[in-house]
Scaffold this motif. Structure first.
Motif, short mmCIF file in Angstrom:
data_model
loop_
_atom_site.label_atom_id
_atom_site.label_comp_id
_atom_site.label_asym_id
_atom_site.label_seq_id
_atom_site.Cartn_x
_atom_site.Cartn_y
_atom_site.Cartn_z
N ALA A 83 0.83 -1.21 0.00
CA ALA A 83 0.00 0.00 0.00
C ALA A 83 0.86 1.26 0.00
N GLN A 84 1.90 1.26 0.84
CA GLN A 84 2.79 2.42 0.88
C GLN A 84 3.51 2.60 -0.45
N THR A 85 3.94 1.51 -1.06
CA THR A 85 4.66 1.59 -2.32
C THR A 85 3.77 2.12 -3.44
N LEU A 86 2.53 1.65 -3.49
CA LEU A 86 1.62 2.14 -4.53
C LEU A 86 1.34 3.63 -4.34
N GLU A 87 1.23 4.06 -3.08
CA GLU A 87 1.02 5.49 -2.82
C GLU A 87 2.25 6.30 -3.23
N ALA A 88 3.44 5.81 -2.87
CA ALA A 88 4.68 6.55 -3.15
C ALA A 88 4.97 6.63 -4.63
N THR A 89 4.66 5.56 -5.37
CA THR A 89 5.06 5.48 -6.78
C THR A 89 3.98 5.88 -7.76
N GLY A 90 2.73 5.73 -7.36
CA GLY A 90 1.64 5.95 -8.32
C GLY A 90 1.51 4.84 -9.33
N LEU A 91 2.23 3.74 -9.14
CA LEU A 91 2.18 2.61 -10.07
C LEU A 91 1.09 1.63 -9.65
N SER A 92 0.76 0.74 -10.55
CA SER A 92 -0.20 -0.32 -10.23
C SER A 92 0.56 -1.56 -9.77
N ARG A 93 -0.16 -2.44 -9.09
CA ARG A 93 0.45 -3.70 -8.66
C ARG A 93 0.92 -4.50 -9.86
N GLY A 94 0.12 -4.51 -10.91
CA GLY A 94 0.49 -5.26 -12.11
C GLY A 94 1.77 -4.77 -12.75
N GLU A 95 2.00 -3.44 -12.76
CA GLU A 95 3.23 -2.89 -13.34
C GLU A 95 4.46 -3.34 -12.54
N ILE A 96 4.35 -3.30 -11.23
CA ILE A 96 5.48 -3.71 -10.39
C ILE A 96 5.74 -5.21 -10.54
N GLU A 97 4.69 -5.99 -10.61
CA GLU A 97 4.86 -7.44 -10.79
C GLU A 97 5.50 -7.74 -12.14
N ARG A 98 5.15 -6.97 -13.16
CA ARG A 98 5.77 -7.16 -14.46
C ARG A 98 7.26 -6.81 -14.40
N ALA A 99 7.60 -5.74 -13.70
CA ALA A 99 9.02 -5.40 -13.52
C ALA A 99 9.75 -6.51 -12.80
N LEU A 100 9.13 -7.08 -11.78
CA LEU A 100 9.76 -8.18 -11.05
C LEU A 100 10.04 -9.36 -11.97
N GLU A 101 9.09 -9.70 -12.83
CA GLU A 101 9.28 -10.81 -13.77
C GLU A 101 10.52 -10.57 -14.63
N MET A 102 10.68 -9.34 -15.09
CA MET A 102 11.82 -9.02 -15.95
C MET A 102 13.13 -9.07 -15.17
N VAL A 103 13.12 -8.63 -13.93
CA VAL A 103 14.32 -8.71 -13.09
C VAL A 103 14.71 -10.17 -12.87
N LEU A 104 13.74 -11.00 -12.55
CA LEU A 104 14.03 -12.41 -12.25
C LEU A 104 14.47 -13.18 -13.50
N ALA A 105 14.01 -12.74 -14.67
CA ALA A 105 14.38 -13.43 -15.91
C ALA A 105 15.77 -13.04 -16.41
N SER A 106 16.37 -12.03 -15.79
CA SER A 106 17.66 -11.51 -16.25
C SER A 106 18.80 -12.05 -15.41
N GLU A 107 19.82 -12.57 -16.08
CA GLU A 107 21.05 -12.95 -15.39
C GLU A 107 22.06 -11.81 -15.35
N ARG A 108 21.89 -10.84 -16.25
CA ARG A 108 22.82 -9.71 -16.35
C ARG A 108 22.00 -8.43 -16.42
N THR A 109 21.99 -7.70 -15.32
CA THR A 109 21.17 -6.49 -15.21
C THR A 109 22.05 -5.27 -14.98
#
Length: 762
Positions: A336-362
């Motif tokens: 809840a705090q993160t969504l308030e601070a960022t203005g992002l949706s839960r789905g957007e953050i979850e999509r970012a997480l998927e991309m982070v986890l799929a990357s071996e070199r970031t």
């Protein structure tokens, strides 16, 4: 054909506004580049000059610090780099007759655009106490004036020696040597206003305050996160690297309060396909609220920790410190705090997480959008936490990438331009030159302004730059500068700082990057360090703008001789005559520069400085390991009816240098006093598109600052946020509003209210 400079300031009261663009570069960039170059240099000079930009046998672009690969394109420059070169290599001239015709009070009423368009300064000029205009002065008399004022100070710490990021390694090394032999560490520089937060965070976490990646690493990355950065305007050649990374399979997340054309689609003007169609760059756009980045990265860290197998446990165990405390803090991250601070949706953050986890070199890249907030240092530490969790430091194709904005700002710091130097650096300097450097810390930019304001500093010397135009709290800063006994600016062209003077003032005209530099021993070159730690030579190829110019090293050397006199054992005259002698001394003082001259001769494209975390996975921190950190999550809270303003550049701008009055990617033409506001926020405030408003900043002590007459532009910003160009909005940034630890002005987090006002009269 070369055009004449404008005789009067253009009217900016009714800028034209169209829809923002969704692609950068392409044919419009080529056309604009050629038009500006023609206006400033003419056709023949344009070809002679631009074909030498960023070449191994040419000169380093005076614009941004983006690196070049080993193989160079024939046109190794971008639109904004070409503008920077054209303005320096211009055929327009500012002569003594110009100063006779224009009193300082008149210059102070002119815009930065008008001042910059007048051309290259041709002679040193002096403003005596009580005089109303600059007058010609000999170089000998100019250095006598500086010596009079410096030697009359009751303490060396009453002098300030500021450095711009355009200053070469050789000139920067000599300036810090002179300042310390004189007796002060007051060496503020432009890093204090931009990537000081990066240096503070990275030094604590990985042991070195620089990025850990190379250009080749970007090309190998699986995932590139671009946070708080607009490369299409500020670092356009970076788009080519992102395009190449995308072609190799990388994915890109852009994190920014505004959509930026360059990160949407890049039309590479160096390829037919690029010109016609271009390449889509961003795979996921996270339109974050201003200042919400720490909360975003903290939650991503929590989610990585909660994912089985996601943490590189061997790397964490062998190479890091502080994991348990960090993990406990990350575990408290709240959706809840993160969504308030960022203005992002839960789905957007979850999509970012998927991309982070799929990357071996970031790789995470960032710029001022992360560094100019109160909580910038913990934000960047949180970025490092994410990379450490996945073992993405010291791995090919991975690492931290703070993208520097000025062509040698990183090199100046390497050369010792720092108000808080490391004891080991001072020890080496003292041993080499037989001096005793002061050990107490000096003043950074903000403290320098405060010192001038409070009478603690009395002489201000600037090696390049536009200090008054770049700094916060304009009215306070200008009043402080006017209290100085002497202000000195080493410059190629006019800017506002020349019109805001101490009781006495000097303008010392210098050679630029494009100018041929010949000293007593023969033709010279200087060196610079790019954003990724590569050091290379820069050789101008044009006849100097005037026979009365001195190089930056020569100015420092002659000033030192005039001030220090016979008591100095430093061979200043030899340093002026042959810059190789300076580099020999750098090689014995600065780690990584051993055999400096020989390595430059053997490597025409330059050489890379050592970087222990990147090269060896060795972390020269206090713990001897990479440090996880834990800090409370912060983000700006904005009162009802207020917006959070970020200051930014237009596309016709480089730092405080204004090339024109357009920002074509954002659809703005013919004016700079615009404020970009989300349509829903504007509606709530009762402000129609095209209305005019005063911007009023509100500081915690109850004080207010006003920037009048801004045209409201309905724009797809993040909700609750606004944006406007600096330096026009620097007046809104309180001097005391700075980042914790780094003391960088918090120019990206300004609470403002908008008061509707009449349209300014022409």
């Amino acid at each position: 054909m070369v055009s004449k400079p404008p005789s009067g300031d253009p009217v900016q009261d009714a800028p034209q506004v169209t829809a923002p663009q969704h692609a950068a570069a392409g044919l419009p960039a080529v056309g604009h580049t050629l038009r500006i170059a023609q206006e400033q240099m003419g056709a023949v000079r344009t070809a002679r000059t631009l074909l030498k930009v960023n070449q191994k046998d040419g000169f380093d672009c005076p614009g941004c610090a983006w690196p070049e690969g080993d193989k160079r394109h024939l046109a190794e420059f971008c639109e904004n780099g070409a503008k920077a070169v054209a303005e320096e290599a211009t055929l327009r001239r500012v002569t003594p007759e110009f100063f006779a015709a224009h009193p300082v009070a008149e210059l102070a009423e002119r815009s930065g655009y008008w001042l910059g368009q007048q051309g290259r300064i041709t002679r040193p000029v002096y403003l005596p106490e009580g005089a109303d205009r600059y007058e010609p002065v000999t170089w000998e008399r100019a250095f006598e004036i500086i010596a009079e004022e410096l030697t009359a100070l009751s303490s060396p710490d009453e002098a300030l020696f500021y450095t711009s990021g355009r200053t070469s390694n050789e000139a920067a090394f000599l300036l810090q040597l002179f300042a310390r032999e004189f007796g002060t560490n007051n060496l503020p520089d432009c890093s204090n206003m931009c990537h000081e937060s990066s240096g503070s965070a990275l030094t604590e976490t990985i042991g070195i305050g620089k990025g850990s990646v190379s250009l080749e690493d970007l090309h190998r990355a699986d995932l590139i996160v671009v946070a708080g950065q607009n490369p299409g305007t500020n670092h356009p050649r970076m788009l080519s690297a992102l395009e190449k990374a995308k072609a190799a399979g990388a994915r890109i997340i852009s994190v920014n309060p505004l959509p930026e054309a360059g990160l949407e689609r890049f039309k590479n003007p160096q390829t037919p396909q690029g010109m016609l169609k271009g390449a889509s760059l961003t795979d996921l756009f996270l339109q974050i609220r201003i200042g919400g980045d720490q909360a975003l990265f903290r939650l991503l860290n929590k989610l990585v920790l909660a994912t089985p197998g996601a943490v590189d446990e061997e790397f964490v165990r062998e190479h890091t410190h502080g994991f348990e405390e960090f993990a406990a803090a990350a575990g408290e991250a709240d959706w809840a705090q993160t969504l308030e601070a960022t203005g992002l949706s839960r789905g957007e953050i979850e999509r970012a997480l998927e991309m982070v986890l799929a990357s071996e070199r970031t790789i995470v890249c960032w710029a001022m959008g992360l560094t100019q907030h109160k909580h910038s240092v913990p934000t960047i530490r949180e970025v490092v936490n994410l990379l450490l969790l996945r073992g993405n430091i010291g791995r090919p194709g991975a690492g931290v990438c703070p993208v520097r904005g000025h062509s040698n700002v990183q090199g100046d710091r390497t050369m010792g331009i720092f108000e808080r130097p490391a004891p080991a650096f001072l020890d080496a300097l003292d041993e080499e030159f037989g001096i005793v450097s002061p050990r107490h810390h000096g003043f950074d930019v903000v403290r320098s302004i405060q010192a001038l304001r409070d009478g603690e500093a009395k002489v201000f010397f600037a090696m390049g730059g536009n200090f008054v135009g770049a700094t916060p709290d304009t009215e306070v800063t200008e009043a402080a500068m006017r209290k100085a006994r002497l202000t000195v600016h080493v410059s190629t062209k006019l800017n506002r700082s020349h019109a805001v003077t101490g009781r006495r003032a000097l303008i010392l005209p210098t050679l630029g990057r494009t100018d041929k530099d010949v000293q007593r021993s023969g033709r010279q070159f200087v060196t610079v360090e790019d954003s990724m730690g590569l050091v290379h030579a820069s050789r101008g190829n044009l006849p100097p703008a005037s026979p009365h110019l001195l190089s930056e090293p020569a100015i420092v050397a002659r000033m030192a001789r005039a001030v220090l006199g016979a008591r100095s054992r430093t061979p200043w005259e030899a340093f002026e005559a042959d810059y190789a002698a300076v580099r020999d001394r750098i090689a014995r003082v600065v780690p990584g520069f051993e055999d400096f001259n020989a390595r430059l001769a053997a490597n025409p494209g330059g050489f890379a400085l050592p970087h222990a975390p990147r090269d060896e996975r060795r972390f020269p921190t206090k713990t001897g390991k990479a440090n996880f950190t834990a800090a409370p999550v912060e983000y700006p809270r904005v009162p009802e009816g207020r917006l959070l303003l970020q200051t930014l550049r237009s596309h016709d701008q480089y730092n405080t240098t204004i090339y024109g009055l357009d920002d074509r990617y954002r659809g703005i033409r013919g004016g700079r006093r615009v404020v970009l506001v989300h349509p829903s926020d504007a509606a709530a405030l009762g402000l129609a598109d095209g209305a005019y408003a005063d911007l009023v900043s509100e500081w915690t002590d109850g004080s207010e600052r006003r920037a009048p007459g801004f045209r409201v532009v309905h724009y797809p910003t993040a909700r609750g946020c606004a944006a406007a160009y600096y330096p026009e909005t620097n007046v809104l940034v309180p001097l005391e509003s700075t980042a914790d630890v780094s003391n960088t002005p918090a120019s990206k987090s300004v609470v403002v209210r908008l008061e509707e006002s009449p349209q300014p009269s022409a």
